[in-house]
Design an enzyme around this catalytic site. Structure first.
Site, mmCIF file in Angstrom:
data_model
loop_
_atom_site.group_PDB
_atom_site.id
_atom_site.type_symbol
_atom_site.label_atom_id
_atom_site.label_comp_id
_atom_site.label_asym_id
_atom_site.label_seq_id
_atom_site.Cartn_x
_atom_site.Cartn_y
_atom_site.Cartn_z
ATOM 1 C CG ASP A 126 -2.021 1.005 1.188
ATOM 2 O OD1 ASP A 126 -1.895 2.005 0.447
ATOM 3 O OD2 ASP A 126 -3.020 0.810 1.903
ATOM 4 N NE ARG A 128 -4.535 3.207 0.465
ATOM 5 C CZ ARG A 128 -5.612 2.574 0.904
ATOM 6 N NH1 ARG A 128 -6.812 3.075 0.665
ATOM 7 N NH2 ARG A 128 -5.504 1.447 1.574
#
Length: 196
Positions: A126, A128
């Protein structure tokens, strides 16, 4: 803080009328949105959702993920409370971008799960960055939130950034045959919660 509040306008939706506030990350030239319903300036915890951009799920109605369904459910829950905040976090495909997301889809079509596909493309599980969302809460002077999420990492990062997350509110939506593996990967490899 490399984030600036740029503009705002009314945004009527099928669920309620929001104030849409645009933010820009100055160092990345990336835009983000905050959709505000009601008065979020009080001390009472604000029901909030950080929704990471998913063009395929949010706008193209993809059944590969649960993103579009979660977005609609979050709008509905916020409007039922007549007060809340939805941050539209413009980091497509767990922040690998749309074209890489399509490449990841192709790898998934060949049998990889979402985590494996990201790794095969050279990305972390991930990518983000939720600190920008923490900064949006700070700019909007939100005192405490009840976060609509199944993702424990969001809570951890927000708390580390000084956001008072007083409650996690489950955001469980119906699954379908096309997103079973996706949801299983979120649960088993990313630690997402899928119980209310």
């Amino acid at each position: 803080m490399n984030l600036k509040r740029i503009s705002e306008a009314k945004l009527p939706t099928p669920w309620g009328d929001f104030l849409m506030i645009g933010f820009k990350e100055l160092d990345k030239e990336q835009d983000h949105l905050a959709l505000v319903l009601g008065d979020i300036s009080t001390d009472a915890p604000v029901l909030s959702r950080i929704h990471s951009e998913c063009l395929t799920g949010d706008a193209l109605f993809s059944l590969r993920c649960d993103c579009g369904f979660q977005l609609k459910a979050a709008f509905k829950q916020i409007c039922e409370e007549k007060r809340g905040l939805l941050i539209y976090h413009r980091q497509e495909g767990r922040n690998i971008g749309l074209l890489n997301k399509i490449r990841a889809y192709a790898l998934q079509d060949q049998g990889a799960d979402t985590v494996e596909a990201n790794h095969q493309l050279g990305f972390a599980t991930d990518e983000r960055d939720f600190t920008v969302c923490a900064n949006i809460y700070k700019i909007l002077d939100v005192k405490a939130i009840r976060l609509l999420t199944n993702n424990p990492e969001k809570i951890k990062i927000l708390k580390k950034e000084g956001i008072n997350v007083v409650q996690r509110v489950s955001l469980i939506v119906e699954s379908n045959p096309n997103n079973q593996d996706y949801l299983s990967t979120k649960k088993n490899k990313m630690g997402h919660f899928f119980k209310k």
